[in-house]
Design a protein around this motif. Structure first.
Motif, PDB file in Angstrom:
ATOM      1  N   ASP A   1      -9.743   1.210 -24.235  1.00 36.08           N
ATOM      2  CA  ASP A   1      -9.007   1.623 -23.037  1.00 36.08           C
ATOM      3  C   ASP A   1      -9.988   1.941 -21.915  1.00 36.08           C
ATOM      4  OD1 ASP A   1      -7.171   2.527 -21.222  1.00 36.08           O
ATOM      5  OD2 ASP A   1      -6.580   4.306 -22.343  1.00 36.08           O
ATOM      6  N   GLU A   2     -10.036   1.090 -20.905  1.00 31.17           N
ATOM      7  CA  GLU A   2     -10.925   1.251 -19.746  1.00 31.17           C
ATOM      8  C   GLU A   2     -12.363   1.565 -20.182  1.00 31.17           C
ATOM      9  OE1 GLU A   2     -10.279   0.611 -16.721  1.00 31.17           O
ATOM     10  OE2 GLU A   2      -8.109   0.577 -16.597  1.00 31.17           O
ATOM     11  N   PRO A   3     -12.976   0.704 -20.993  1.00 27.15           N
ATOM     12  CA  PRO A   3     -14.294   1.038 -21.543  1.00 27.15           C
ATOM     13  C   PRO A   3     -15.417   1.094 -20.523  1.00 27.15           C
ATOM     14  CG  PRO A   3     -13.706  -1.224 -22.081  1.00 27.15           C
ATOM     15  CD  PRO A   3     -12.488  -0.601 -21.471  1.00 27.15           C
ATOM     16  N   THR A   4     -15.254   0.476 -19.355  1.00 26.63           N
ATOM     17  CA  THR A   4     -16.326   0.468 -18.356  1.00 26.63           C
ATOM     18  C   THR A   4     -15.948   1.207 -17.079  1.00 26.63           C
ATOM     19  OG1 THR A   4     -15.578  -1.626 -17.380  1.00 26.63           O
ATOM     20  CG2 THR A   4     -17.131  -1.772 -19.211  1.00 26.63           C
ATOM     21  N   ALA A   5     -14.901   2.019 -17.133  1.00 24.95           N
ATOM     22  CA  ALA A   5     -14.384   2.648 -15.905  1.00 24.95           C
ATOM     23  C   ALA A   5     -15.415   3.525 -15.208  1.00 24.95           C
ATOM     24  CB  ALA A   5     -13.137   3.466 -16.230  1.00 24.95           C
ATOM     25  N   ALA A   6     -16.317   4.142 -15.982  1.00 23.76           N
ATOM     26  CA  ALA A   6     -17.284   5.067 -15.385  1.00 23.76           C
ATOM     27  C   ALA A   6     -18.680   4.468 -15.285  1.00 23.76           C
ATOM     28  CB  ALA A   6     -17.335   6.355 -16.216  1.00 23.76           C
ATOM     29  N   PHE A   7     -18.786   3.134 -15.395  1.00 24.05           N
ATOM     30  CA  PHE A   7     -20.094   2.501 -15.485  1.00 24.05           C
ATOM     31  C   PHE A   7     -20.521   1.843 -14.176  1.00 24.05           C
ATOM     32  CE2 PHE A   7     -20.168   1.583 -20.344  1.00 24.05           C
ATOM     33  CZ  PHE A   7     -19.917   2.922 -20.575  1.00 24.05           C
ATOM     34  N   ASN A   8     -21.843   1.734 -14.002  1.00 24.84           N
ATOM     35  CA  ASN A   8     -22.346   0.860 -12.953  1.00 24.84           C
ATOM     36  C   ASN A   8     -22.317  -0.578 -13.480  1.00 24.84           C
ATOM     37  OD1 ASN A   8     -24.623   0.502 -14.617  1.00 24.84           O
ATOM     38  ND2 ASN A   8     -25.787   2.088 -13.559  1.00 24.84           N
ATOM     39  N   GLU A   9     -22.673  -1.535 -12.617  1.00 20.58           N
ATOM     40  CA  GLU A   9     -22.539  -2.937 -13.000  1.00 20.58           C
ATOM     41  C   GLU A   9     -23.442  -3.308 -14.176  1.00 20.58           C
ATOM     42  OE1 GLU A   9     -22.867  -5.699  -9.828  1.00 20.58           O
ATOM     43  OE2 GLU A   9     -21.402  -4.679  -8.555  1.00 20.58           O
TER      44      GLU A   9
ATOM     45  N   ASP B   1     -14.771  11.687  -4.702  1.00 23.11           N
ATOM     46  CA  ASP B   1     -15.809  11.220  -5.623  1.00 23.11           C
ATOM     47  C   ASP B   1     -15.197  10.184  -6.555  1.00 23.11           C
ATOM     48  OD1 ASP B   1     -18.049  10.859  -7.122  1.00 23.11           O
ATOM     49  OD2 ASP B   1     -18.308  12.954  -7.709  1.00 23.11           O
ATOM     50  N   GLU B   2     -15.540   8.922  -6.358  1.00 26.14           N
ATOM     51  CA  GLU B   2     -14.970   7.789  -7.105  1.00 26.14           C
ATOM     52  C   GLU B   2     -13.437   7.872  -7.078  1.00 26.14           C
ATOM     53  OE1 GLU B   2     -16.779   5.457  -7.875  1.00 26.14           O
ATOM     54  OE2 GLU B   2     -18.782   6.158  -8.376  1.00 26.14           O
ATOM     55  N   PRO B   3     -12.823   7.757  -5.892  1.00 24.63           N
ATOM     56  CA  PRO B   3     -11.395   8.053  -5.721  1.00 24.63           C
ATOM     57  C   PRO B   3     -10.451   7.147  -6.492  1.00 24.63           C
ATOM     58  CG  PRO B   3     -12.284   7.002  -3.750  1.00 24.63           C
ATOM     59  CD  PRO B   3     -13.450   7.358  -4.611  1.00 24.63           C
ATOM     60  N   THR B   4     -10.837   5.899  -6.750  1.00 27.06           N
ATOM     61  CA  THR B   4      -9.887   4.974  -7.386  1.00 27.06           C
ATOM     62  C   THR B   4     -10.368   4.485  -8.744  1.00 27.06           C
ATOM     63  OG1 THR B   4     -10.844   3.027  -6.279  1.00 27.06           O
ATOM     64  CG2 THR B   4      -9.077   4.209  -5.129  1.00 27.06           C
ATOM     65  N   ARG B   5     -11.289   5.220  -9.355  1.00 29.20           N
ATOM     66  CA  ARG B   5     -11.790   4.814 -10.670  1.00 29.20           C
ATOM     67  C   ARG B   5     -10.658   4.866 -11.694  1.00 29.20           C
ATOM     68  NH1 ARG B   5     -17.158   7.483 -12.539  1.00 29.20           N
ATOM     69  NH2 ARG B   5     -18.003   5.648 -11.487  1.00 29.20           N
ATOM     70  N   GLY B   6     -10.467   3.747 -12.400  1.00 28.68           N
ATOM     71  CA  GLY B   6      -9.496   3.713 -13.486  1.00 28.68           C
ATOM     72  C   GLY B   6      -8.050   3.663 -13.051  1.00 28.68           C
ATOM     73  N   ILE B   7      -7.771   3.260 -11.790  1.00 31.31           N
ATOM     74  CA  ILE B   7      -6.379   3.114 -11.379  1.00 31.31           C
ATOM     75  C   ILE B   7      -6.153   1.675 -10.919  1.00 31.31           C
ATOM     76  CG2 ILE B   7      -6.164   5.554 -10.792  1.00 31.31           C
ATOM     77  CD1 ILE B   7      -6.263   4.862  -7.856  1.00 31.31           C
ATOM     78  N   ASP B   8      -4.907   1.235 -10.962  1.00 30.69           N
ATOM     79  CA  ASP B   8      -4.595  -0.168 -10.723  1.00 30.69           C
ATOM     80  C   ASP B   8      -4.618  -0.512  -9.230  1.00 30.69           C
ATOM     81  OD1 ASP B   8      -1.746  -0.006  -9.556  1.00 30.69           O
ATOM     82  OD2 ASP B   8      -1.587   1.198 -11.380  1.00 30.69           O
ATOM     83  N   VAL B   9      -4.507  -1.827  -8.942  1.00 35.83           N
ATOM     84  CA  VAL B   9      -4.666  -2.287  -7.563  1.00 35.83           C
ATOM     85  C   VAL B   9      -3.576  -1.756  -6.634  1.00 35.83           C
ATOM     86  CG1 VAL B   9      -5.960  -4.357  -8.110  1.00 35.83           C
ATOM     87  CG2 VAL B   9      -3.490  -4.457  -8.160  1.00 35.83           C
ATOM     88  N   ASN B  10      -2.374  -1.599  -7.131  1.00 37.43           N
ATOM     89  CA  ASN B  10      -1.297  -1.096  -6.284  1.00 37.43           C
ATOM     90  C   ASN B  10      -1.505   0.386  -5.969  1.00 37.43           C
ATOM     91  OD1 ASN B  10       0.966  -1.922  -4.837  1.00 37.43           O
ATOM     92  ND2 ASN B  10       2.379  -1.067  -6.332  1.00 37.43           N
ATOM     93  N   ALA B  11      -1.910   1.154  -6.995  1.00 37.46           N
ATOM     94  CA  ALA B  11      -2.200   2.572  -6.769  1.00 37.46           C
ATOM     95  C   ALA B  11      -3.388   2.730  -5.827  1.00 37.46           C
ATOM     96  CB  ALA B  11      -2.470   3.279  -8.100  1.00 37.46           C
ATOM     97  N   LYS B  12      -4.364   1.811  -5.926  1.00 41.28           N
ATOM     98  CA  LYS B  12      -5.496   1.847  -4.995  1.00 41.28           C
ATOM     99  C   LYS B  12      -5.014   1.682  -3.563  1.00 41.28           C
ATOM    100  CE  LYS B  12      -9.334   0.164  -7.829  1.00 41.28           C
ATOM    101  NZ  LYS B  12     -10.385  -0.864  -7.973  1.00 41.28           N
ATOM    102  N   GLU B  13      -4.144   0.718  -3.351  1.00 42.33           N
ATOM    103  CA  GLU B  13      -3.635   0.463  -2.007  1.00 42.33           C
ATOM    104  C   GLU B  13      -2.952   1.710  -1.454  1.00 42.33           C
ATOM    105  OE1 GLU B  13      -1.025  -2.913   0.334  1.00 42.33           O
ATOM    106  OE2 GLU B  13      -0.422  -2.313  -1.673  1.00 42.33           O
TER     107      GLU B  13
ATOM    108  N   SER C   1     -18.717   3.656  -6.355  1.00 37.49           N
ATOM    109  CA  SER C   1     -19.562   2.626  -6.960  1.00 37.49           C
ATOM    110  C   SER C   1     -18.988   1.240  -6.730  1.00 37.49           C
ATOM    111  CB  SER C   1     -19.710   2.884  -8.470  1.00 37.49           C
ATOM    112  OG  SER C   1     -20.312   4.125  -8.709  1.00 37.49           O
ATOM    113  N   GLU C   2     -17.799   1.166  -6.134  1.00 36.84           N
ATOM    114  CA  GLU C   2     -17.150  -0.122  -5.888  1.00 36.84           C
ATOM    115  C   GLU C   2     -17.545  -0.635  -4.509  1.00 36.84           C
ATOM    116  OE1 GLU C   2     -13.101  -0.778  -6.802  1.00 36.84           O
ATOM    117  OE2 GLU C   2     -13.039   0.712  -8.399  1.00 36.84           O
ATOM    118  N   MET C   3     -18.295  -1.709  -4.492  1.00 38.61           N
ATOM    119  CA  MET C   3     -18.781  -2.256  -3.226  1.00 38.61           C
ATOM    120  C   MET C   3     -17.655  -2.632  -2.263  1.00 38.61           C
ATOM    121  SD  MET C   3     -22.046  -2.183  -2.982  1.00 38.61           S
ATOM    122  CE  MET C   3     -23.445  -1.861  -4.057  1.00 38.61           C
TER     123      MET C   3
END
Length: 508
Positions: free
Chosen positions: A172-180, A430-442, A463-465
């Motif tokens: 479940d979201e294994p890379t949500a808190a990771f850098n590239e 601080d990382e406002p949209t980490r682990g949330i879907d594209v619609n919630a991001k919008e 961390s999202e360019m």
């Protein structure tokens, strides 16, 4: 590439329906997984992904439907049975013991003992080293979890599941808190796991990862399967998957709406986190979003935590609209109008056992007029809070629902809502949209635009360019705890941000 025509599924969930009081979470869902397959499951927060996986892992019983594991049918599973059948789940939240090392965490609850009944530490370490070697993982086994990076903690959680002779690994979201870089390591590990014949259900909001790694992709919306994609058909399209997820075409990244940028509103002067830390000074103007970029470990989160009073600082002064403000602790930060939307929403942003209503009132509680705040009735303030919940589109059966039962995206909206109710002036995301879907991001980006249009300002660590580039008016790049660059307008590009974050100048 997995041949799904000439083999029987390892797991087949048929006609799964799940009802909670007043809510149908899943409706007649069918989902299959084949041996050695990486099957990605995507959908908005609240679409039903977690509920479906909890049924498979035995945490929930379906209201109707059946589950077949290697051809054997079950009306429902429970956690011990699910694990005995080889199903393991690696949760997004950290469930490791901080003071134990990697080996101790991997064997906690299933410790090995010698013939004298003593713990067989050497044998346990030997088994872990063998597993680490098999999957080519670089990990210090003697280090305690609390001193590990987030990436290494994730490796420990995966190894813990693999040690149990898994046939199916749910991630479940294994890379949500990771850098590239760390995310790439995890993706490589997932492929190695599947190459050894272990099936993987991979849940992620990173559609770029999904289309790279998946053998098949299933999109669910409102508790039902919308579409399934198969790599052999060559039809993996981020645009199509996104449309399936939200029910309409959506821009992947929502640009900040134009609004006037005013005078300097908030200033940080001479901030030093420790005696030997570099000195940091910058300002944010009214209506402006200043992005904070940098590699993981560069010091971004430490800087904004010090500004909010969450961490102590060695030196530094803060000014709001030209007046010096005292910020020595979180309470001072709240009084100064600094709204801190933390990176870890569950551990630091919410009272998970409290209702949505109580969480929305949490920050502003000192201003609630009642003879004793110990005995205040939150229901008296429901009419004040409900418009905020509605504006944020917090999907909840009622304001009395506990925060724990909400999806990650809706939990994040509650965290933002409590600061909107408290009428913050300087918003730190601080990382406002980490682990949330594209619609919630919008939706989140729209709220950020509204915050600046109302005359406030925002400091955003991300961390999202694409997020930094589309939402920031300026970008400050942090390297080794210092601001190494300030980028504006056409200077804000992925190439420039990465160069500055790595400390590489334009001639190198």
């Amino acid at each position: 590439m997995i041949d799904t025509k000439n083999q029987k599924p390892l797991v087949e969930m048929k006609g799964i329906t799940k009802d909670f009081p007043g809510v149908r979470a899943l409706s007649d869902m069918t989902f299959t997984v084949y041996k050695g397959e990486i099957h990605c499951l995507v959908g908005e927060n609240g679409a039903g992904k977690s509920t479906l996986m909890k049924i498979l892992s035995g945490a929930h019983a379906p209201s109707s439907g059946s589950i077949l594991i290697e051809g054997n049918e079950y009306s429902e599973l429970n956690p011990p049975l699910s694990q005995d059948l080889g199903i393991q789940i690696v949760y997004q939240e950290n469930d490791l013991v901080p003071t134990m090392n990697a080996v101790e965490n991997i064997f906690v609850g299933q410790e090995l003992s010698n013939r004298f009944g003593m713990l067989a530490f050497k044998e346990m370490r030997k088994k872990v080293k063998k597993l680490v070697s098999q999957y080519n993982i670089d990990l210090d086994l003697s280090q305690t979890i609390e001193n590990m990076s987030i990436a290494d903690q994730q490796y420990v959680k995966i190894l813990k599941s693999l040690m149990k002779n898994s046939k199916l690994l749910i991630m479940d979201e294994p890379t949500a808190a990771f850098n590239e870089t760390d995310a790439e390591k995890v993706l490589t590990l997932v492929r190695r796991i599947s190459d050894r014949g272990i099936s993987v259900i991979y849940i992620s909001h990173s559609l770029k990862e999904v289309v790279r790694i998946a053998d098949r992709i299933t999109v669910i919306r409102d508790g039902a399967v919308v579409h399934s994609y198969d790599r052999k058909d060559g039809n993996f399209s981020i645009a199509s998957i996104t449309t399936d997820m939200v029910g309409r075409p959506v821009e992947m990244f929502y640009g900040k709406e134009a609004n006037p940028i005013g005078d300097i509103m908030f200033e940080v002067k001479g901030l030093r986190l420790k005696n030997d830390s570099p000195e940091i000074s910058f300002n944010v103007r009214q209506g402006e979003i200043v992005g904070i970029a940098g590699l993981v470990g560069a010091g971004r989160t430490e800087i904004v935590r010090a500004i909010a009073g969450a961490d102590k600082r060695y030196a530094g002064e803060f000014y709001l609209n030209g007046e010096k403000v005292k910020v020595e602790n979180p309470s001072d930060g709240i009084k100064a109008g600094i709204a801190h939307i933390t990176e870890d929403r569950q551990r630091l942003g919410l009272n998970l056992g409290a209702s949505v209503l109580e969480n929305l009132l949490l920050v502003n509680m000192p201003n609630i007029k009642t003879p004793s705040r110990l005995f205040y009735n939150s229901n008296n303030y429901a009419s004040e809070v409900k418009p905020i919940a509605d504006d944020l589109n917090i999907r909840t059966p009622s304001l009395q629902t506990t925060a724990l039962s909400l999806s990650g995206g809706n939990q994040q909206k509650v965290v933002l809502g409590k600061w909107i109710y408290a009428k913050g002036k300087v918003y730190i995301f601080d990382e406002p949209t980490r682990g949330i879907d594209v619609n919630a991001k919008e939706e989140f980006y729209k709220q950020m635009s509204l915050i600046t249009q109302a005359g406030n300002c925002i400091i955003m660590v991300s961390s999202e360019m694409p997020e930094l580039i589309s939402m920031s008016d300026r970008v400050l790049v942090i390297c080794d705890g210092a601001i190494t660059a300030e980028l504006t307008n056409g200077e804000i590009s992925e190439e420039n941000i990465i160069k500055c974050a790595l400390g590489v100048n334009g001639d190198e």
